[in-house]
Motif scaffolding. Structure first.
Motif, PDB file in Angstrom:
ATOM      1  N   TYR A   1       8.720  -9.555   6.540  1.00 37.89           N
ATOM      2  CA  TYR A   1       9.513  -8.409   6.107  1.00 37.89           C
ATOM      3  C   TYR A   1      10.982  -8.548   6.506  1.00 37.89           C
ATOM      4  CZ  TYR A   1      11.205  -3.685   5.573  1.00 37.89           C
ATOM      5  OH  TYR A   1      11.956  -2.599   5.226  1.00 37.89           O
ATOM      6  N   GLU A   2      11.203  -8.872   7.791  1.00 36.28           N
ATOM      7  CA  GLU A   2      12.585  -8.993   8.269  1.00 36.28           C
ATOM      8  C   GLU A   2      13.306 -10.117   7.542  1.00 36.28           C
ATOM      9  OE1 GLU A   2      14.176  -7.003  10.396  1.00 36.28           O
ATOM     10  OE2 GLU A   2      12.385  -5.732  10.463  1.00 36.28           O
TER      11      GLU A   2
ATOM     12  N   ALA B   1      11.563 -10.898  -2.192  1.00 36.15           N
ATOM     13  CA  ALA B   1      11.292 -10.161  -0.956  1.00 36.15           C
ATOM     14  C   ALA B   1       9.940  -9.469  -1.037  1.00 36.15           C
ATOM     15  CB  ALA B   1      12.398  -9.141  -0.696  1.00 36.15           C
TER      16      ALA B   1
ATOM     17  N   LYS C   1      14.287  -9.080   4.104  1.00 28.00           N
ATOM     18  CA  LYS C   1      15.472  -8.211   4.098  1.00 28.00           C
ATOM     19  C   LYS C   1      16.736  -9.049   4.216  1.00 28.00           C
ATOM     20  CE  LYS C   1      15.291  -5.073   7.287  1.00 28.00           C
ATOM     21  NZ  LYS C   1      15.024  -3.929   8.178  1.00 28.00           N
TER      22      LYS C   1
ATOM     23  N   PHE D   1      17.698 -10.873   1.097  1.00 28.06           N
ATOM     24  CA  PHE D   1      18.399 -10.007   0.161  1.00 28.06           C
ATOM     25  C   PHE D   1      19.876  -9.887   0.540  1.00 28.06           C
ATOM     26  CE2 PHE D   1      19.782  -5.979  -1.601  1.00 28.06           C
ATOM     27  CZ  PHE D   1      19.319  -6.080  -2.896  1.00 28.06           C
TER      28      PHE D   1
ATOM     29  N   THR E   1       6.766 -10.103   1.351  1.00 32.29           N
ATOM     30  CA  THR E   1       6.235  -9.020   2.189  1.00 32.29           C
ATOM     31  C   THR E   1       4.772  -8.743   1.884  1.00 32.29           C
ATOM     32  OG1 THR E   1       8.441  -8.107   2.133  1.00 32.29           O
ATOM     33  CG2 THR E   1       6.740  -6.710   3.034  1.00 32.29           C
TER      34      THR E   1
END
Lengths: 264, 208
Positions: free
Chosen positions: B161-162, B150, B165, B168, B154
């Protein structure tokens, strides 16, 4: 040598392909260097026509390597779910002009283009790698890397790994047959995790014992910590022509992208 | 959990390459020629383990086992896992070529962290407690791997970024599975052949 690391039944690099020219006949070192240069170039391209051209060259290489096309494409498609996932998400996470909306989530054109760009780059590189390096015998790859001055100890580690992947995979398959005979069917529950844990643990235990036997057997034969690579690789005219061709392709792609030189 | 070519920025790719070379060099220093057969065979084992898939409807996940690799191999996990990734990318087309460095760091760095955090627990505690440490190592390594993936996404662009997330979150089941599988593996090894966890000592001393 190892069926797992083979690209199709005809992937025997040492056998010269019958009739005609194939990338399989080229010096492995040249193939490795050229692929690295090509990959470094392609990740830095952005315009679609240029990326398309790069993909075209990769397809030509794929044909020239005489890889079974269907099987290879399937392999290329089988990218990690993670990648596909990300490519699908990108249109929604990247700000820009709205292309369409799904459940009130807006997909942007910029996101769609970026996703396509990444997919094109990834595929162009994967195909070139499979065509030029993936067609080598795994051991040949190790030898070629050694000739390219990769540290000896890493090469030895690699050669041992290559040698034993197949052996251990057979062992894994045998244990799976035994598990099946006892009625084990994998599903998504604790019992499966525990059983797979024992499987991995047992594989490791047996691997350690095997490696002890290997070391003893090798010492018996005078192993002093060195494997001798008995082949010598030579570059001939054909290799230089091929390298020159690939450098030309790279120069064309880069100048097209960065100098705006129109080639078509 | 491979990142493909073309997704990351050049800076991240280069940083990953440098870190991977450092890690591999450190790992190789712990290996002398006597230990190459052990390391090679274990590296092959982890390669084979990654071919085992657990059905998780509607799809299936394959084992990664980098936590376990870290506990057993220590820093040598770096070269061992690198070799596996190299073979996968060249012969299977999984992962990319330019991102080989960053992919190695993403898998092997968590392995080394798991080694430092969980090894003493696995070596000294009773087998059942050792299994819990093994489970922690397995789950932690995957959590860290997704975390580093991640971060590398990023750093390459806010646009990821989204997605990062969600990657993860999507891997939480994988963490749980890897945790249980590693725990069971540690339990079995402690019962059957505990020397496997002591390999690192003999490896770093370079003596039999």
């Amino acid at each position: 040598m190892s069926a797992l690391l083979h690209n199709g039944p005809e992937a025997i690099a040492s056998t010269p392909s019958a009739g005609g020219w194939s990338v399989r006949d080229l010096d492995p070192r040249v193939r490795i260097l050229v692929v690295c240069a090509f990959a470094a170039t392609v990740v830095n391209l952005n315009a679609f026509p240029i990326l398309g051209t790069a993909l075209g060259f990769s397809l030509v290489a794929l044909f020239s390597a005489r890889l079974p096309l269907g099987k290879t494409l399937k392999r290329v498609m089988m990218m990690d779910t993670f990648v596909v996932f990300m490519l699908f998400l990108l249109p929604f996470t990247m700000p820009g002009e709205t292309a369409f909306t799904v459940f009130s989530f807006a997909a942007s054109w910029e996101g769609i283009f970026e996703a396509c760009r990444i997919a094109l780059k990834a595929n162009a590189i994967v195909m070139m790698v499979l065509a030029l390096v993936g067609t080598m015998e795994a051991v040949t790859l190790g030898h070629a890397l050694s000739r390219l001055r990769v540290p000896e100890i890493l090469i030895h580690l690699m050669l041992f790994t290559i040698r034993y992947i197949e052996v251990l995979n057979d062992e894994q398959k045998r244990m799976r047959v035994a598990m099946k005979a006892r009625g084990f069917r994998p599903s998504n529950n604790i019992h499966t995790y525990k059983t797979f844990g024992y499987l991995v643990g047992m594989l490791l235990v047996r691997a350690l014992e095997r490696s002890e036997r290997i070391l003893k057997a090798m010492k018996c034969r005078g192993f002093q910590g060195k494997l001798y690579l008995l082949d010598d690789m030579t570059c001939n005219a054909r290799d230089y022509i091929f390298a020159g061709m690939m450098i030309a392709i790279i120069v064309v792609l880069l100048s097209w992208e960065y100098l705006n030189v129109p080639f078509v | 959990m491979h990142i493909v070519d073309g997704a990351l920025s050049n800076e991240v790719v280069i940083a990953g390459g440098v870190l991977a070379v450092g890690g591999i060099a450190l790992g190789l220093r712990k290996l002398d020629m006597e230990k190459i057969p052990v390391a090679g065979v274990l590296s092959a084992t982890f390669f084979v383990a990654s071919l085992i898939s657990v059905p998780v409807p509607p799809t299936s996940v394959h084992l990664i086992m980098n936590g376990l690799a870290g506990i057993i191999l220590g820093w040598a996990a770096f070269p061992a896992l690198f070799v596996g990734l190299l073979l996968q990318s060249v012969f299977f087309g999984f992962g990319g070529l330019t991102v080989l460095g960053i992919n190695t760091v993403n898998i092997a760095l968590p392995a080394v962290v798991a080694f430092y955090l969980c090894r003493s627990g696995i070596l000294t505690a009773a087998p059942k407690k050792a299994a819990i440490w093994g489970g922690i190592a397995g789950a932690l390594a995957i959590a860290l791997t997704t975390g580093v993936v991640a971060i590398s996404l990023t750093l390459s662009g806010e646009k990821f970024y989204e997605a990062a997330k969600l990657v993860f979150l999507a891997h939480i089941p994988v963490m749980i599975i890897e945790g249980f599988v590693s725990a069971a593996a540690v339990y079995l090894i402690r019962k059957v052949k505990p020397e496997l966890f002591d390999l690192h000592n003999t490896v770093s001393q370079g003596a039999d």
